[in-house]
Design an enzyme around this catalytic site. Structure first.
Site, PDB file in Angstrom:
ATOM      1  N   LYS A   1       3.897  -5.586  -0.781  1.00  0.00           N
ATOM      2  CA  LYS A   1       3.731  -5.120  -2.028  1.00  0.00           C
ATOM      3  C   LYS A   1       3.874  -3.665  -2.102  1.00  0.00           C
ATOM      4  O   LYS A   1       4.112  -2.963  -3.044  1.00  0.00           O
ATOM      5  CB  LYS A   1       2.446  -5.600  -2.595  1.00  0.00           C
ATOM      6  CG  LYS A   1       2.408  -6.968  -3.055  1.00  0.00           C
ATOM      7  CD  LYS A   1       1.025  -7.318  -3.118  1.00  0.00           C
ATOM      8  CE  LYS A   1       0.648  -7.252  -4.502  1.00  0.00           C
ATOM      9  NZ  LYS A   1      -0.765  -7.800  -4.684  1.00  0.00           N
TER      10      LYS A   1
ATOM     11  N   HIS B   1      -2.462  -8.177 -18.438  1.00  0.00           N
ATOM     12  CA  HIS B   1      -1.653  -8.670 -17.219  1.00  0.00           C
ATOM     13  C   HIS B   1      -0.313  -9.005 -18.160  1.00  0.00           C
ATOM     14  O   HIS B   1      -0.419 -10.354 -18.399  1.00  0.00           O
ATOM     15  CB  HIS B   1      -2.228  -9.498 -16.186  1.00  0.00           C
ATOM     16  CG  HIS B   1      -1.180  -9.984 -15.161  1.00  0.00           C
ATOM     17  ND1 HIS B   1      -1.309 -10.021 -14.004  1.00  0.00           N
ATOM     18  CD2 HIS B   1      -0.256 -10.884 -15.587  1.00  0.00           C
ATOM     19  CE1 HIS B   1      -0.144 -10.494 -13.386  1.00  0.00           C
ATOM     20  NE2 HIS B   1       0.265 -11.279 -14.277  1.00  0.00           N
TER      21      HIS B   1
ATOM     22  N   ARG C   1       8.961 -16.552  -6.333  1.00  0.00           N
ATOM     23  CA  ARG C   1       8.564 -17.909  -6.322  1.00  0.00           C
ATOM     24  C   ARG C   1       8.731 -18.263  -7.747  1.00  0.00           C
ATOM     25  O   ARG C   1       8.487 -17.702  -8.786  1.00  0.00           O
ATOM     26  CB  ARG C   1       7.646 -18.271  -5.459  1.00  0.00           C
ATOM     27  CG  ARG C   1       6.508 -17.742  -6.098  1.00  0.00           C
ATOM     28  CD  ARG C   1       5.091 -17.971  -5.219  1.00  0.00           C
ATOM     29  NE  ARG C   1       4.145 -16.970  -5.333  1.00  0.00           N
ATOM     30  CZ  ARG C   1       3.439 -17.011  -6.304  1.00  0.00           C
ATOM     31  NH1 ARG C   1       3.512 -17.862  -7.408  1.00  0.00           N
ATOM     32  NH2 ARG C   1       2.338 -16.011  -6.170  1.00  0.00           N
TER      33      ARG C   1
HETATM   34  P1  ADP Z   1       0.457 -17.460  -9.888  1.00  0.00           P
HETATM   35  O1  ADP Z   1      -0.673 -18.078 -10.304  1.00  0.00           O
HETATM   36  O2  ADP Z   1       0.788 -16.355 -10.629  1.00  0.00           O
HETATM   37  O3  ADP Z   1       1.871 -18.435  -9.392  1.00  0.00           O
HETATM   38  P2  ADP Z   1      -1.035 -16.893  -7.847  1.00  0.00           P
HETATM   39  O4  ADP Z   1      -1.084 -15.605  -6.963  1.00  0.00           O
HETATM   40  O5  ADP Z   1      -2.207 -17.478  -8.542  1.00  0.00           O
HETATM   41  O6  ADP Z   1       0.285 -17.000  -8.546  1.00  0.00           O
HETATM   42  O7  ADP Z   1      -0.658 -18.027  -6.502  1.00  0.00           O
HETATM   43  C1  ADP Z   1      -0.483 -19.272  -6.809  1.00  0.00           C
HETATM   44  C2  ADP Z   1      -0.960 -20.242  -5.680  1.00  0.00           C
HETATM   45  O8  ADP Z   1      -0.388 -19.707  -4.560  1.00  0.00           O
HETATM   46  C3  ADP Z   1      -2.314 -20.339  -5.633  1.00  0.00           C
HETATM   47  O9  ADP Z   1      -3.087 -21.516  -5.415  1.00  0.00           O
HETATM   48  C4  ADP Z   1      -2.767 -19.281  -4.507  1.00  0.00           C
HETATM   49  O10 ADP Z   1      -3.859 -19.669  -3.968  1.00  0.00           O
HETATM   50  C5  ADP Z   1      -1.435 -19.452  -3.527  1.00  0.00           C
HETATM   51  N1  ADP Z   1      -1.069 -18.176  -3.001  1.00  0.00           N
HETATM   52  C6  ADP Z   1      -0.798 -16.899  -3.551  1.00  0.00           C
HETATM   53  N2  ADP Z   1      -0.325 -15.868  -2.762  1.00  0.00           N
HETATM   54  C7  ADP Z   1      -0.441 -16.514  -1.628  1.00  0.00           C
HETATM   55  C8  ADP Z   1      -0.320 -16.127  -0.273  1.00  0.00           C
HETATM   56  N3  ADP Z   1       0.463 -15.058   0.040  1.00  0.00           N
HETATM   57  N4  ADP Z   1      -0.565 -16.949   0.821  1.00  0.00           N
HETATM   58  C9  ADP Z   1      -1.075 -18.026   0.645  1.00  0.00           C
HETATM   59  N5  ADP Z   1      -1.393 -18.598  -0.529  1.00  0.00           N
HETATM   60  C10 ADP Z   1      -0.739 -17.931  -1.784  1.00  0.00           C
HETATM   61  P1  ADP Z   2      -1.998 -10.879  -6.328  1.00  0.00           P
HETATM   62  O1  ADP Z   2      -0.810 -10.361  -5.323  1.00  0.00           O
HETATM   63  O2  ADP Z   2      -3.171 -11.296  -5.808  1.00  0.00           O
HETATM   64  O3  ADP Z   2      -1.485 -11.456  -7.362  1.00  0.00           O
HETATM   65  P2  ADP Z   2      -1.744  -8.628  -7.986  1.00  0.00           P
HETATM   66  O4  ADP Z   2      -1.342  -7.045  -7.261  1.00  0.00           O
HETATM   67  O5  ADP Z   2      -0.863  -9.128  -8.704  1.00  0.00           O
HETATM   68  O6  ADP Z   2      -2.386  -9.626  -6.652  1.00  0.00           O
HETATM   69  O7  ADP Z   2      -3.059  -8.322  -9.052  1.00  0.00           O
HETATM   70  C1  ADP Z   2      -3.949  -9.334  -9.196  1.00  0.00           C
HETATM   71  C2  ADP Z   2      -4.768  -8.676 -10.337  1.00  0.00           C
HETATM   72  O8  ADP Z   2      -5.748  -8.001 -10.048  1.00  0.00           O
HETATM   73  C3  ADP Z   2      -4.140  -8.257 -11.760  1.00  0.00           C
HETATM   74  O9  ADP Z   2      -3.683  -8.961 -12.561  1.00  0.00           O
HETATM   75  C4  ADP Z   2      -5.059  -7.453 -12.161  1.00  0.00           C
HETATM   76  O10 ADP Z   2      -5.995  -8.149 -13.022  1.00  0.00           O
HETATM   77  C5  ADP Z   2      -5.979  -7.024 -10.899  1.00  0.00           C
HETATM   78  N1  ADP Z   2      -5.292  -5.561 -10.614  1.00  0.00           N
HETATM   79  C6  ADP Z   2      -4.430  -5.325  -9.472  1.00  0.00           C
HETATM   80  N2  ADP Z   2      -4.071  -4.281  -9.435  1.00  0.00           N
HETATM   81  C7  ADP Z   2      -5.014  -3.446 -10.379  1.00  0.00           C
HETATM   82  C8  ADP Z   2      -5.081  -2.055 -10.688  1.00  0.00           C
HETATM   83  N3  ADP Z   2      -4.544  -1.063 -10.039  1.00  0.00           N
HETATM   84  N4  ADP Z   2      -5.989  -1.710 -11.839  1.00  0.00           N
HETATM   85  C9  ADP Z   2      -6.744  -2.660 -12.337  1.00  0.00           C
HETATM   86  N5  ADP Z   2      -6.568  -3.939 -12.138  1.00  0.00           N
HETATM   87  C10 ADP Z   2      -5.746  -4.532 -11.081  1.00  0.00           C
HETATM   88 MG    MG Z   3      -0.015 -11.180  -8.725  1.00  0.00          MG
END
Ligand code: ADP
Ligand code: ADP
Ligand code: MG
Length: 449
Positions: free
Chosen positions: A116, A208, A292
């Site tokens: 990231k 978001h 993905r």
């Molecule tokens: P989204 O809901 O936007 O598809 P999430 O971040 O909630 O993305 O992830 C979807 C699923 O994948 C969740 O079950 C989460 O726990 C899992 N997941 C996401 N990123 C990772 C990662 N880097 N390693 C393992 N599991 C992950």
């Molecule tokens: P992940 O890889 O776990 O999905 P993200 O970077 O997409 O992580 O962030 C997940 C959530 O965390 C965002 O949707 C938001 O709610 C919060 N978040 C992440 N970065 C910030 C930020 N810089 N300021 C405020 N909220 C944040």
């Molecule tokens: Mg995210």
């Protein structure tokens, strides 16, 4: 087209992928762990192979066993779903080595977007607005503290390999920086085996907003509009909707164009999602790209009529996109509620166990993506999401009323779920007025109840 695809996943997403394959005339191979032998994805596929014991590391994350399963069944491609190995470089390498197609991004797209901090850098270079923050990742707390001084507080410490809301911490002042840095870092090492961290200014009460992208290997790329995923608990999505009614047509175009620019900057191919934070003043910032299919993809399907998994498979096979940007028309409104086996009254503790009764809601505009059934035993080993309840309505109001009615119809007996918790959201005045942001669940729902 591919004749046979192996699905390297379980649960509702494995079922979801099998469904598209069947409609495309593609044979399917499911893989499963010991505890999943009675799971729906095992029975729905044409073939199924056990790849190890319950523990993910030994089964759903076991690349050797998954590749062997693909080779013995002569599957030509692997679909990784989400989570597990969906963003894993070693699986892509193993696929290349064994002449198996990986249904997802190329190695170099994953390398850039899967980190990231690197992705932020690539976006800055491409002219995509990112959250103000650090330029490079570091694992050194003192070094990070110096960078923090130039960003100001509050800020967020985030894991470069983070996902699923893990490995991030808000820091309100310098005094708590080092402690929080070490906490986030340990979490990242435990979850992602990586200690690179980066910093972002904390955006107060944002929405978001994410854009769904499809890009083929012939240079064609489109977006399928946005999803509002502001309703989160601990940075994990709980309820998502599409489109986001509070953004103007102009802003949708601006953000959509920026999402396309982000994907084009790395020459992205496959389905993907560009995630933005939208602040109270209408400014938006890239936070990450998910390379993905996502959990919440069905709401985009319901408002565009496009089967995203089919498109993803066609793209992996090398076909040209047969939909253009002009073909994408947003029709109505869709909402998804993630139904989890958890106890909202006990800090959302996971509640695996035996399902003693199940009734799925139905009727016009309802879609349930799940792998549960009467008598199914939810193992304690995996994610607690057991179903996705997805509704379509002509407008937001109709979708909300339909979701409430569907949640009332849905019955899951034997385990605790968050169904009642979802109703609290849908009956809240602020939610009904679309006055929401990422702090909504924490601030509004928890303080009211
Ligand atoms: P989204 O809901 O936007 O598809 P999430 O971040 O909630 O993305 O992830 C979807 C699923 O994948 C969740 O079950 C989460 O726990 C899992 N997941 C996401 N990123 C990772 C990662 N880097 N390693 C393992 N599991 C992950
Ligand atoms: P992940 O890889 O776990 O999905 P993200 O970077 O997409 O992580 O962030 C997940 C959530 O965390 C965002 O949707 C938001 O709610 C919060 N978040 C992440 N970065 C910030 C930020 N810089 N300021 C405020 N909220 C944040
Ligand atoms: Mg995210």
């Amino acid at each position: 087209m591919f004749k046979k695809i192996l699905i390297a996943n379980r649960g509702e997403i494995a079922v979801r992928i099998i469904r598209s394959c069947k409609e495309m005339g593609i044979k399917t191979v499911s893989v499963y762990s010991d505890v999943d032998q009675d799971s729906v994805h095992v029975h729905m596929a044409d073939e199924a192979i056990c790849i190890g014991p319950a523990q993910s590391k030994k089964s759903y994350l076991n690349i050797d066993n998954i590749i062997s399963a693909a080779l013995v069944t002569e599957a030509e491609a692997i679909h990784p779903g989400y989570g597990f190995l969906s963003e894993n470089k070693e699986l892509i390498e193993a696929c290349i080595k064994n002449d198996i197609m990986f249904i997802g991004p190329d190695m170099n797209h994953l390398e850039i977007m899967g980190d990231k901090s690197r992705a932020r850098k690539a976006m800055m270079e491409a002219g995509v607005p990112v959250v103000p923050g650090s330029k490079e990742a570091t694992n050194n707390g003192e070094e990070a503290l110096e960078i923090a001084k130039t960003i100001g507080y509050p800020l967020m410490i985030k894991a470069a390999s983070g996902g699923g809301g893990r490995g991030m911490r808000i820091v309100h002042n310098e005094g708590e920086f080092i402690g929080k840095f070490n906490m986030a870092k340990s979490e990242s090492i435990a979850a992602f085996n990586d200690d690179s961290m980066y910093l972002e200014k904390f955006i107060e009460n944002p929405r978001h907003i994410e854009f769904q992208i499809l890009a083929d290997s012939h240079g064609n790329i489109i977006h399928l509009g946005e999803r509002d995923c502001s309703l989160q608990r601990r940075n994990q999505k709980v309820l998502e909707e599409a489109p986001c009614d509070i953004i103007s047509e102009e802003q949708r175009k601006e953000m959509g164009d920026m999402a396309l620019r982000a994907a084009k900057a790395v020459g992205y191919v496959s389905a993907g999602t560009i995630e933005f934070l939208l602040d109270k003043d209408g400014r938006f910032y890239f936070i990450e790209m998910n390379t993905r299919i996502q959990v919440e993809h069905p709401i985009t399907e319901l408002i565009t009529g496009v089967d995203l998994i089919k498109e993803q498979i066609k793209i992996a096979y090398g076909e040209k996109l047969d939909i253009s940007q002009e073909d994408i028309r947003i029709n109505g409104h869709a909402i998804e509620c993630r139904i989890n086996a958890e106890d909202p009254d006990a800090n959302f503790r996971p509640c695996p166990g035996s399902i003693e009764g199940y009734f799925a809601p139905g009727g016009y505009g309802i879609r349930v993506d799940t792998h549960i059934y009467d008598g199914y035993i939810i193992p304690p080993t995996y994610d607690s999401m057991v179903a996705k309840l997805i509704v379509w309505g002509r407008d937001r109001n109709e979708a909300i009323n339909r979701m409430k009615r569907a949640l009332d119809e849905m019955v899951i007996i034997g385990i605790k779920t968050n169904i009642e918790f979802q109703k609290l959201i849908l009956n809240n005045d602020k939610y009904l007025n679309n006055n929401i942001d990422t702090s909504f669940i924490e601030k509004v729902i928890f303080s009211d109840n």
